[in-house]
Design a protein around this motif. Sequence first.
Motif, PDB file in Angstrom:
ATOM      1  N   THR A 119     -23.954  -8.386 -27.602  1.00 41.63           N
ATOM      2  CA  THR A 119     -23.564  -7.566 -26.448  1.00 41.63           C
ATOM      3  C   THR A 119     -22.049  -7.521 -26.331  1.00 41.63           C
ATOM      4  N   LEU A 120     -21.497  -6.319 -26.164  1.00 43.63           N
ATOM      5  CA  LEU A 120     -20.065  -6.162 -25.919  1.00 43.63           C
ATOM      6  C   LEU A 120     -19.759  -6.592 -24.492  1.00 43.63           C
ATOM      7  N   ILE A 121     -18.702  -7.394 -24.315  1.00 45.21           N
ATOM      8  CA  ILE A 121     -18.444  -7.973 -22.994  1.00 45.21           C
ATOM      9  C   ILE A 121     -17.261  -7.335 -22.285  1.00 45.21           C
ATOM     10  N   GLY A 122     -16.602  -6.359 -22.903  1.00 44.37           N
ATOM     11  CA  GLY A 122     -15.495  -5.694 -22.244  1.00 44.37           C
ATOM     12  C   GLY A 122     -14.235  -6.552 -22.219  1.00 44.37           C
ATOM     13  N   GLU A 123     -13.192  -6.016 -21.596  1.00 48.82           N
ATOM     14  CA  GLU A 123     -11.899  -6.688 -21.564  1.00 48.82           C
ATOM     15  C   GLU A 123     -11.997  -7.996 -20.782  1.00 48.82           C
ATOM     16  N   ASN A 124     -11.661  -9.111 -21.439  1.00 54.01           N
ATOM     17  CA  ASN A 124     -11.695 -10.448 -20.843  1.00 54.01           C
ATOM     18  C   ASN A 124     -13.053 -10.767 -20.216  1.00 54.01           C
ATOM     19  N   GLY A 125     -14.135 -10.275 -20.822  1.00 57.79           N
ATOM     20  CA  GLY A 125     -15.468 -10.606 -20.336  1.00 57.79           C
ATOM     21  C   GLY A 125     -15.750 -10.104 -18.943  1.00 57.79           C
ATOM     22  N   VAL A 126     -15.275  -8.877 -18.655  1.00 59.49           N
ATOM     23  CA  VAL A 126     -15.381  -8.352 -17.296  1.00 59.49           C
ATOM     24  C   VAL A 126     -16.829  -8.188 -16.855  1.00 59.49           C
ATOM     25  N   THR A 127     -17.773  -8.091 -17.790  1.00 60.38           N
ATOM     26  CA  THR A 127     -19.179  -7.893 -17.428  1.00 60.38           C
ATOM     27  C   THR A 127     -19.891  -9.208 -17.120  1.00 60.38           C
ATOM     28  N   LEU A 128     -19.199 -10.352 -17.257  1.00 63.62           N
ATOM     29  CA  LEU A 128     -19.816 -11.656 -17.048  1.00 63.62           C
ATOM     30  C   LEU A 128     -19.244 -12.333 -15.813  1.00 63.62           C
ATOM     31  N   SER A 129     -20.012 -13.260 -15.256  1.00 59.41           N
ATOM     32  CA  SER A 129     -19.534 -14.036 -14.114  1.00 59.41           C
ATOM     33  C   SER A 129     -18.576 -15.118 -14.588  1.00 59.41           C
ATOM     34  N   GLY A 130     -17.893 -15.774 -13.622  1.00 61.67           N
ATOM     35  CA  GLY A 130     -16.961 -16.829 -13.986  1.00 61.67           C
ATOM     36  C   GLY A 130     -17.638 -17.985 -14.691  1.00 61.67           C
ATOM     37  N   GLY A 131     -18.815 -18.386 -14.200  1.00 64.06           N
ATOM     38  CA  GLY A 131     -19.536 -19.475 -14.845  1.00 64.06           C
ATOM     39  C   GLY A 131     -20.007 -19.115 -16.237  1.00 64.06           C
ATOM     40  N   GLN A 132     -20.407 -17.866 -16.442  1.00 65.04           N
ATOM     41  CA  GLN A 132     -20.844 -17.428 -17.765  1.00 65.04           C
ATOM     42  C   GLN A 132     -19.676 -17.407 -18.740  1.00 65.04           C
ATOM     43  N   ARG A 133     -18.534 -16.909 -18.295  1.00 62.72           N
ATOM     44  CA  ARG A 133     -17.349 -16.911 -19.161  1.00 62.72           C
ATOM     45  C   ARG A 133     -16.965 -18.342 -19.539  1.00 62.72           C
ATOM     46  N   GLN A 134     -17.053 -19.247 -18.561  1.00 59.36           N
ATOM     47  CA  GLN A 134     -16.668 -20.627 -18.839  1.00 59.36           C
ATOM     48  C   GLN A 134     -17.613 -21.259 -19.854  1.00 59.36           C
ATOM     49  N   ARG A 135     -18.912 -20.967 -19.767  1.00 58.39           N
ATOM     50  CA  ARG A 135     -19.859 -21.548 -20.712  1.00 58.39           C
ATOM     51  C   ARG A 135     -19.670 -20.975 -22.121  1.00 58.39           C
ATOM     52  N   ILE A 136     -19.285 -19.701 -22.220  1.00 56.20           N
ATOM     53  CA  ILE A 136     -18.953 -19.159 -23.550  1.00 56.20           C
ATOM     54  C   ILE A 136     -17.709 -19.851 -24.091  1.00 56.20           C
ATOM     55  N   SER A 137     -16.741 -20.134 -23.216  1.00 54.07           N
ATOM     56  CA  SER A 137     -15.540 -20.854 -23.630  1.00 54.07           C
ATOM     57  C   SER A 137     -15.884 -22.252 -24.115  1.00 54.07           C
ATOM     58  N   ILE A 138     -16.841 -22.898 -23.445  1.00 58.64           N
ATOM     59  CA  ILE A 138     -17.272 -24.235 -23.874  1.00 58.64           C
ATOM     60  C   ILE A 138     -18.006 -24.147 -25.212  1.00 58.64           C
ATOM     61  N   ALA A 139     -18.844 -23.126 -25.383  1.00 54.62           N
ATOM     62  CA  ALA A 139     -19.514 -22.935 -26.672  1.00 54.62           C
ATOM     63  C   ALA A 139     -18.493 -22.744 -27.785  1.00 54.62           C
ATOM     64  N   ARG A 140     -17.415 -22.045 -27.489  1.00 55.93           N
ATOM     65  CA  ARG A 140     -16.338 -21.855 -28.469  1.00 55.93           C
ATOM     66  C   ARG A 140     -15.720 -23.208 -28.832  1.00 55.93           C
ATOM     67  N   ALA A 141     -15.555 -24.093 -27.830  1.00 55.85           N
ATOM     68  CA  ALA A 141     -15.003 -25.422 -28.101  1.00 55.85           C
ATOM     69  C   ALA A 141     -15.991 -26.270 -28.893  1.00 55.85           C
ATOM     70  N   ILE A 142     -17.295 -26.116 -28.607  1.00 56.22           N
ATOM     71  CA  ILE A 142     -18.305 -26.891 -29.331  1.00 56.22           C
ATOM     72  C   ILE A 142     -18.341 -26.502 -30.800  1.00 56.22           C
ATOM     73  N   VAL A 143     -18.343 -25.194 -31.067  1.00 57.76           N
ATOM     74  CA  VAL A 143     -18.449 -24.740 -32.449  1.00 57.76           C
ATOM     75  C   VAL A 143     -17.209 -25.110 -33.258  1.00 57.76           C
ATOM     76  N   ARG A 144     -16.103 -25.383 -32.582  1.00 55.96           N
ATOM     77  CA  ARG A 144     -14.890 -25.811 -33.289  1.00 55.96           C
ATOM     78  C   ARG A 144     -15.088 -27.203 -33.899  1.00 55.96           C
ATOM     79  N   ASN A 145     -15.900 -28.033 -33.220  1.00 55.60           N
ATOM     80  CA  ASN A 145     -16.235 -29.357 -33.738  1.00 55.60           C
ATOM     81  C   ASN A 145     -14.982 -30.183 -34.015  1.00 55.60           C
ATOM     82  N   ALA A 146     -14.060 -30.177 -33.056  1.00 55.11           N
ATOM     83  CA  ALA A 146     -12.799 -30.903 -33.209  1.00 55.11           C
ATOM     84  C   ALA A 146     -12.934 -32.307 -32.626  1.00 55.11           C
ATOM     85  N   PRO A 147     -12.195 -33.281 -33.159  1.00 52.99           N
ATOM     86  CA  PRO A 147     -12.309 -34.661 -32.663  1.00 52.99           C
ATOM     87  C   PRO A 147     -11.651 -34.895 -31.309  1.00 52.99           C
ATOM     88  N   ILE A 148     -10.759 -33.995 -30.896  1.00 53.80           N
ATOM     89  CA  ILE A 148     -10.054 -34.152 -29.616  1.00 53.80           C
ATOM     90  C   ILE A 148     -10.376 -32.946 -28.748  1.00 53.80           C
TER      91      ILE A 148
END
Length: 592
Positions: A461-490
Amino acid sequence: MRRVIGENGREFMSHYALAAFFMVVIAATTSFSAWIMQSIVDDVFVRQRWDLLGWICGAVLLSFMLRGFATYGQNVLLAKVGNNIVARYQRRLFDHLMQLDMGYFSGAHSGQLAAQIAQNVTGIRDLLNMTVTAAARDFISLIGLIAVMVYMDPVLSLAAFLIGPPLIFSVNYLMRRLRTVTRESVEINSRLLGAMQEAVQGIAVVKAFTMEKVLAQKMAGLIDYAENRSNKIARVSERLGPITEFLAGAAIAAVLAYAGWRASTAAEPPGSVFAFITALLLAYDPARRLARVQVNIERALVNARMIYEILDTQPKQRDNAGAKPIRVTDGGVEFDKVRFSYKENVPVLRGVSFRAAAGKTTAIVGPSGAGKSTLFALLQRFYDPDSGVIRIDGQDIAGVTKQSLRQSIAYVSQHPYLFEGTIRDNIRYGRPDATDAEIEAAARLANAEEFILQQPQGYDTLIGENGVTLSGGQRQRISIARAIVRNAPILLLDEATSALDNESEAKVQQALDRVMDKRTTLVIAHRLSTVVNADHIVVLEDGLLVEEGTHEDLVRQDGLYARFYRMQTEKAHSLLEGGEQNSDETIPTEER
């Protein structure tokens, strides 16, 4: 101009050579049109050599056909080369901007920068195309037509050349005036486009605070100023028109008067005079374009100079000589007497020292302006400290490559930024080589899959500019998923739940707990649920580390942290007595 030609001339030499050949054909056919007038008038109409009429008509038709094909070839080639040059400089500019340090962007307005690049990048293309066109088409056409004029009548040619000196003087005067006003126009138009972009991005705030009229008045002022600058450019650059027309008209009138007088006193065939006048009239267009070319090139040079000002900006923060990739084993972080200031004599950190143990969670708390976010910026080497050392597993981060350092860190901010594209694309930015299965696993860990699958195209699904179609909590959880998939030690969490409602916060916090497990985590937080459970707490005030320890230790010390704790506890109790169920309220802004 030497720089532009040096960077692009060799690569496009064959294209420009072919375009120049087409222009020479155009110039030759134009000169031929004037030269053949003598034969048409003298041989066909005066001597009545009707047997030549077919040959002359065929030659004229062939001449125009050649000019048509040559014009097509020239235009297509120059357009292709020009588009390629624009694309090359756009790529080059973006690559260069990505290498610049954060200090450059903190002092630049993003909307104005984008608008300035969009306006100026075509200047290099126009500079090359105008130079080739002026040299190969207009100059050669003018030389060919002058040769016809001199061949037909050397005396009359002298009258036509009288317009040269005043025309050159006028061009040089206008060029100097145009240079300043063109730069002013580019700058004001970039400010205008930047302000428009800013208003559109902040439209919710604009409407909430009924700022429409205020912004409309501000925009009207910028638009009026931009209009005035554009009008001034038109007035300055177009002054050459009446000067050129007057001088050309005077020269043509003088030639006609002299030719008429000579025809009335001498019985000469009029063919040479007709050919001369035709050449003179045809020469007017290339002469006029050549007169304007320096003015137009000056405008393109202003654009090119502004592009090179960006390209010549050197990053202030580079990898040190001999920098090696960082090797992170445990992920322990140490700040050792770190001092930093964004502006001279305005310190933000004043000798901060603490350790964030490997695999543990360290919370950083303190009032606004204490320097919490600055610690994160220094750890990621967005800036370098004025003094002191930051170490990861004992390695000074100043001696490692920035890319390897940042690849070892995952970051979740208070206000997550999502890019235009799909949900899958935004999660994959954490690690470009992540598979679809890894992306979906990260989304499940981030408590994001449920709402993702409810979207029209799911992960695509296309989310538009800065995820305008999503709520704040949804954007934050996508941001967390992005951090998880990075699999960084810090892992760095910058008040990742402070802007969420209770339900969204619970889901995000649950996701964060999974991410923080067995990772070195630094948390900027002011909510008790995050701070109390931390393994170690660091308290900053006015750039100084004033307290550190566990939650129990700091409460017993009865210092700044204990005061924050009591404030939140009292606030929670009062809310519970009033029927509220939220025991995790935010510290008031003035105390944060």
